[in-house]
Motif scaffolding. Structure first.
Motif, short mmCIF file in Angstrom:
data_model
loop_
_atom_site.label_atom_id
_atom_site.label_comp_id
_atom_site.label_asym_id
_atom_site.label_seq_id
_atom_site.Cartn_x
_atom_site.Cartn_y
_atom_site.Cartn_z
N LYS A 1 0.84 -1.18 0.00
CA LYS A 1 0.00 0.00 0.00
C LYS A 1 0.88 1.25 0.00
CE LYS A 1 -3.30 -2.41 3.01
NZ LYS A 1 -4.02 -2.36 4.31
N PRO A 2 0.37 2.38 -0.46
CA PRO A 2 1.17 3.60 -0.43
C PRO A 2 1.68 3.93 0.98
CG PRO A 2 -0.72 3.92 -1.85
CD PRO A 2 -0.89 2.57 -1.20
N GLU A 3 0.93 3.58 2.00
CA GLU A 3 1.36 3.87 3.37
C GLU A 3 2.51 2.97 3.82
OE1 GLU A 3 -1.78 3.29 2.31
OE2 GLU A 3 -2.93 2.13 3.80
N ASP A 4 2.88 1.99 3.02
CA ASP A 4 4.06 1.18 3.32
C ASP A 4 5.35 1.86 2.87
OD1 ASP A 4 2.13 -1.71 2.39
OD2 ASP A 4 2.62 -1.05 4.43
N THR A 5 5.22 2.96 2.17
CA THR A 5 6.39 3.69 1.70
C THR A 5 7.24 4.16 2.87
OG1 THR A 5 5.31 4.42 -0.33
CG2 THR A 5 7.16 5.75 0.47
N ALA A 6 8.52 3.78 2.86
CA ALA A 6 9.41 4.12 3.97
C ALA A 6 10.80 3.59 3.67
CB ALA A 6 8.90 3.51 5.28
N MET A 7 11.75 4.01 4.50
CA MET A 7 13.06 3.36 4.51
C MET A 7 12.93 2.16 5.44
SD MET A 7 16.15 3.64 3.29
CE MET A 7 16.59 5.35 2.98
N TYR A 8 13.33 1.00 4.96
CA TYR A 8 13.24 -0.22 5.74
C TYR A 8 14.62 -0.60 6.26
CZ TYR A 8 8.38 -0.99 4.53
OH TYR A 8 7.01 -0.87 4.42
N THR B 1 17.04 0.30 3.24
CA THR B 1 16.73 0.21 1.82
C THR B 1 15.35 0.84 1.60
OG1 THR B 1 16.56 -1.31 -0.08
CG2 THR B 1 15.71 -2.12 2.02
N GLN B 2 15.24 1.66 0.57
CA GLN B 2 14.03 2.44 0.36
C GLN B 2 12.96 1.63 -0.37
OE1 GLN B 2 13.25 5.63 1.35
NE2 GLN B 2 11.21 5.32 0.47
N VAL B 3 11.75 1.72 0.13
CA VAL B 3 10.59 1.12 -0.52
C VAL B 3 9.59 2.23 -0.81
CG1 VAL B 3 8.61 -0.42 -0.23
CG2 VAL B 3 10.88 -1.13 0.56
N THR B 4 9.19 2.34 -2.07
CA THR B 4 8.23 3.35 -2.47
C THR B 4 7.06 2.68 -3.18
OG1 THR B 4 9.99 4.99 -2.75
CG2 THR B 4 7.87 5.47 -3.79
N VAL B 5 5.86 2.91 -2.68
CA VAL B 5 4.66 2.31 -3.24
C VAL B 5 3.78 3.43 -3.78
CG1 VAL B 5 2.70 0.79 -2.85
CG2 VAL B 5 4.81 0.47 -1.54
N SER B 6 3.50 3.38 -5.06
CA SER B 6 2.68 4.42 -5.69
C SER B 6 1.25 3.93 -5.87
CB SER B 6 3.28 4.82 -7.03
OG SER B 6 3.38 3.69 -7.88
N SER B 7 0.34 4.87 -5.82
CA SER B 7 -1.08 4.51 -5.95
C SER B 7 -1.52 4.47 -7.40
CB SER B 7 -1.93 5.51 -5.16
OG SER B 7 -1.70 6.81 -5.64
#
Length: 128
Positions: free
Chosen positions: A88-95, A122-128
């Motif tokens: 989901k977009p709200e999962d976007t974050a640095m992990y 490591t960066q994770v970016t989730v786009s809608s």
């Protein structure tokens, strides 16, 4: 000293999947160590996502990711994974990957960012 190196981040559309990897410098994965994943979005505090206690393969998750994320380990490769599905977009974050000798045995704090060792993220970016 334990060194942790994350990989596998990237950009994905909502509903997609990613698998993060965390390679440890010592046999922390197969020994009696807690291994965990945290994330931090811009302007927010670092939060626990999942953890696993190597000795008994006991895993736990934050409510926000239950049923979508899965943590696992490969002792032979000394690597811990985070499989992320239905992103989901709200999962976007640095992990971040983390290791600690015993914190995962303390349910009240095991998802708090109090662990001993940390990777660079490591960066994770989730786009809608």
């Amino acid at each position: 000293q334990v060194q942790l190196v994350e990989s596998g981040g990237g950009s994905v559309q909502a509903g997609g999947s990613l698998r993060l990897s965390c390679a440890a410098s010592r046999n922390t994965v197969s020994s009696t160590y807690c291994m965990g994943w945290f994330r931090q979005a811009p302007g927010k505090e670092r939060e626990g996502v999942a953890g696993i206690y190597s000795a008994i393969s006991s895993a736990y998750y934050a409510d926000s990711v239950k049923g979508r994320f899965a943590i696992s380990r490969d002792n032979a490769k000394n690597t811990v994974y985070l499989q992320m599905n239905s992103l989901k977009p709200e999962d976007t974050a640095m992990y971040y990957c983390a290791a600690d000798s015993a914190i995962c045995l303390r349910p009240l704090v095991r998802l708090d960012p109090l662990w001993d060792y940390w990777g660079q993220g490591t960066q994770v970016t989730v786009s809608s």
